[in-house]
Design an enzyme around this catalytic site. Structure first.
Site, PDB file in Angstrom:
ATOM      1  N   SER A 410      -0.734   5.833  -1.667  1.00  0.00           N
ATOM      2  CA  SER A 410      -1.125   6.480  -0.419  1.00  0.00           C
ATOM      3  C   SER A 410      -1.448   7.966  -0.612  1.00  0.00           C
ATOM      4  CB  SER A 410      -0.018   6.265   0.622  1.00  0.00           C
ATOM      5  OG  SER A 410      -0.438   6.640   1.900  1.00  0.00           O
ATOM      6  N   LYS A 435      -3.153   1.878  -2.379  1.00  0.00           N
ATOM      7  CA  LYS A 435      -3.090   1.821  -0.912  1.00  0.00           C
ATOM      8  C   LYS A 435      -4.056   2.855  -0.353  1.00  0.00           C
ATOM      9  CE  LYS A 435      -0.286   2.201   3.212  1.00  0.00           C
ATOM     10  NZ  LYS A 435       0.977   2.679   3.815  1.00  0.00           N
TER      11      LYS A 435
END
Length: 522
Positions: A410, A435
Site C-alpha cells: 500500500s 496492493k
C-alpha cells in the site's frame, strides 16, 4: 493487524490531502482520503406513509422505514447518505415495484425491524449502500444489481433480533462486491482501529492481515521487544486460534480485537510456522499483554572507514507504518542525521503494511525536489489523476537506497514507486505485496466505519502495482555475505543486528557504487 488499523496495521489500505466531509457521516483522516465527486443534480424527496401493516412475498408486517425514522429521512435530505440518484422512500405492497428509476430518482422501500438495535443497523445499511453506490471503484458492482441488493438485504435483516446478526448481513452484502478491502467494521472494532494513530496500545505487538487468496490470517511483522517478538513469532506465520477459538473466516479487525486487552492479562494463540526446509510446525503460545509503544521510525548510524582512512556514515532509517506522525518523525530523524554528518541513507520499508497514504506522500517530499509526480490515481470512470508535489525541497541530496520485501504494501509501495521512478532511490530486496488500491474511510452515524475502495493507483512511471507489486532493482541474496567483509568496508556498526542483515550489506554496496561513480564524474 493487531496494532494499528485496517490491514490492521494498514490504515489501508488511502490518500490525498484534500478531504471531503459530510454533515454527520464523517470521513476520517486515518487512512488518507480520496475526494468523492458529488452530483449537483441530485434531488431527494420523501413520501411519508401511514404506519400500517403490509405484506410482501418475502416478509410480513413490514412498516414504513421513513415513517418510523423521520430523522434519517431528514439527514438523507441534507446529503448525509449522498446517493448518486434521488431517493424516494415509500410504503410498498409489491416487491417487484420496490425499485424504479425515473429520470434521476430511485424509489426504495424499507421494511423496518421491530428490534431497536437491528433497526439502528438498518440505518447503517442505507448509509453504506449509498456511499458504495456513489464511490465504489467498480461501477458495475461486480456485475450485479446493487440497488436490488439493498432491498434484498433489508428484507433479510427484518426478522433478525441481534446487532451482530444484522452487521453480518451488511458484511455479506459487501462481500458480493468481490473486493476484500471494501468492508464495514462495528463501532467497537472501529474504536480499536483508531488506537494506532495515538501511538500506544495494550496488546501483544502483532501486525496481522488476511491473505487475499486464502483468507488465512498471517503475521506481517512483530513490534520489536513485544511479547509476540519475544515468543519467537515471525513474519509469515499463520494465526490459527485465539484462546481456543478457530479463526476461519474471522476478519483481521475482529482478530486484532481479541488480541488486545488490559495490561496484566494474557492471551493464548496457536500459530503455524514453516521452516526453511518446508516443514510445518504448530505451536500454542501464551502471551502477556503489555503497553506497546508504536513509534513509526527507528534509526541508527552505520559507520565505517574508507580506503583513504576517512570515516564514512550511512544513516539507517526504518519506517514501520505510515501513521499520522510518520512524516514528522522522519523529518526530525533526517535533520539529526544531517547534523551528524551522514553521507548516505538506507530507508527500510520491509514489512511495512502501509497506513495513511497522505503520510506516504509527505515522506516522499522529504527526499524529492520540484514538482515531481508522486503517484497516479485512476477513478471508477477510468480517469487518471496525477498527484504532484508543489515546489518541493528535499532535506538532503545524499544517495538513497530503499529496502522492500513481500510485506511492503500500500503506502509503502506508493513511496517506493515515487522515489524509484523519479530517479531518487535504488530499490533493494524482494517483490512487494501488490496492493494498489486506494480507500476512503467513513464513520457512519452509529459509530461504525465503512472502508470503500474508490480508486487504484499507478506509479509515476505508470507501472501497475495492484496484484503485481514492485520488482526491486537488486535482489537480496546471501551471495554477498560470502564475500570478504572488507568488501563493504563495514566497521563499527552501532547495531550488531544490522551487520548480519544481508539486504543492508547489499544496500551499502549500492551506495558505495553511487558514491564512487559521483567521485569519478567530478
Amino acid at each position: 493487524m493487531e496494532t494499528l488499523c485496517s490491514s490492521n496495521l494498514d490504515f489501508s489500505p488511502s490518500p490525498i490531502s484534500k478531504i471531503y466531509t459530510k454533515p454527520t457521516s464523517k470521513h476520517l483522516p486515518l487512512c488518507g482520503l480520496f475526494p468523492i465527486p458529488r452530483n449537483p443534480k441530485c434531488r431527494v424527496k420523501f413520501v411519508h406513509c401511514s404506519d400500517k401493516k403490509i405484506s410482501t412475498p418475502n416478509s410480513k408486517n413490514l412498516h414504513s422505514f421513513v415513517a418510523k425514522n423521520e430523522d434519517l429521512a431528514k439527514r438523507v435530505g441534507r446529503g448525509v447518505v449522498g446517493f448518486a440518484a434521488a431517493v424516494s422512500m415509500f410504503l410498498y405492497h409489491d416487491s417487484s415495484s420496490a425499485f424504479a428509476f425515473a429520470a434521476e430518482s430511485l424509489t426504495v422501500a424499507f421494511p423496518v425491524s421491530h428490534a431497536r438495535e437491528v433497526n439502528t443497523v438498518q440505518r447503517t445499511l442505507v448509509e453504506a449502500w449509498g456511499l458504495i453506490r456513489e464511490t465504489f471503484i467498480d461501477p458495475t458492482f461486480n456485475h450485479q444489481d446493487w440497488d436490488s441488493k439493498l432491498q434484498q438485504t433489508m428484507v433479510e435483516m427484518f426478522p433478525l433480533r441481534s446487532e451482530d446478526a444484522a452487521y453480518s448481513k451488511i458484511k455479506g452484502m459487501l462481500s458480493t462486491l468481490g473486493d476484500p478491502f471494501t468492508r464495514i467494521i462495528s463501532p467497537k472494532e472501529y474504536q480499536s482501529f483508531r488506537i494506532g494513530s495515538d501511538g500506544n496500545l495494550q496488546g501483544v505487538g502483532l501486525f496481522i492481515n488476511a491473505e487475499p487468496k486464502t483468507g488465512h490470517l498471517v503475521v506481517l511483522s512483530c513490534i520489536e521487544n513485544s511479547p509476540a517478538a519475544r515468543a519467537g513469532i515471525h513474519e509469515g506465520d499463520e494465526l490459527m486460534e485465539i484462546n481456543g477459538e478457530r479463526l476461519d473466516g474471522v476478519a483481521s479487525e475482529a482478530a486484532a480485537q481479541k488480541l488486545r486487552g488490559r495490561v496484566g492479562t494474557s492471551v493464548t494463540v496457536k500459530v503455524q510456522s514453516v521452516d526453511d526446509f518446508g516443514s510445518s510446525c504448530v505451536r500454542e503460545i501464551k502471551l502477556p499483554r503489555e503497553v506497546i509503544k508504536l513509534s513509526p521510525v527507528s534509526s541508527s548510524i552505520i559507520s565505517h572507514k574508507t580506503p583513504d582512512g576517512h570515516l564514512s556514515k550511512t544513516g539507517y532509517v526504518k519506517l514501520s507504518t505510515f501513521s499520522q506522525t510518520a512524516a514528522e518523525e522522519m523529518e526530525n530523524t533526517v535533520y539529526e542525521m544531517e547534523n551528524e554528518g551522514v553521507q548516505s541513507y538506507i530507508l527500510d520499508l520491509r514489512n511495512n503494511p502501509g497506513g495513511l497514504v497522505k503520510a506516504g506522500l509527505d515522506v516522499a517530499q522529504i527526499w524529492l525536489d520540484g514538482t515531481e509526480t508522486l503517484v497516479n490515481t485512476i477513478d471508477r470512470d477510468g480517469s487518471m489523476l496525477p498527484i504532484n508535489m508543489i515546489d518541493g525541497h528535499a532535506l538532503t541530496q545524499d544517495p538513497l537506497v530503499v529496502l522492500v520485501n513481500e510485506g511492503s504494501a500500500s503506502a509503502s509501495e506508493i513511496l517506493a514507486g515515487a522515489l524509484h521512478d523519479n530517479g531518487r532511490a535504488i530499490l533493494v530486496g524482494h517483490r512487494t505485496f501488490g496492493k494498489g488500491k486506494i480507500q476512503s474511510v467513513t464513520e457512519l452515524h452509529d459509530g461504525s466505519a465503512l472502508f470503500i475502495t474508490v480508486a487504484k493507483y499507478l506509479s509515476p512511471a505508470l507501472h501497475d502495482i495492484d496484484q503485481v507489486g514492485i520488482t526491486p532493482d537488486v535482489q537480496c541474496t546471501t551471495d554477498f555475505l560470502n564475500s570478504p567483509r572488507d568488501t563493504f568496508k563495514h566497521g563499527s556498526s552501532t547495531s550488531s543486528s544490522l551487520e548480519s542483515d544481508s539486504c543492508i550489506l547489499v544496500a551499502e554496496h549500492q551506495l558505495e557504487d553511487i558514491q564512487e561513480s559521483k567521485g569519478s564524474a567530478s
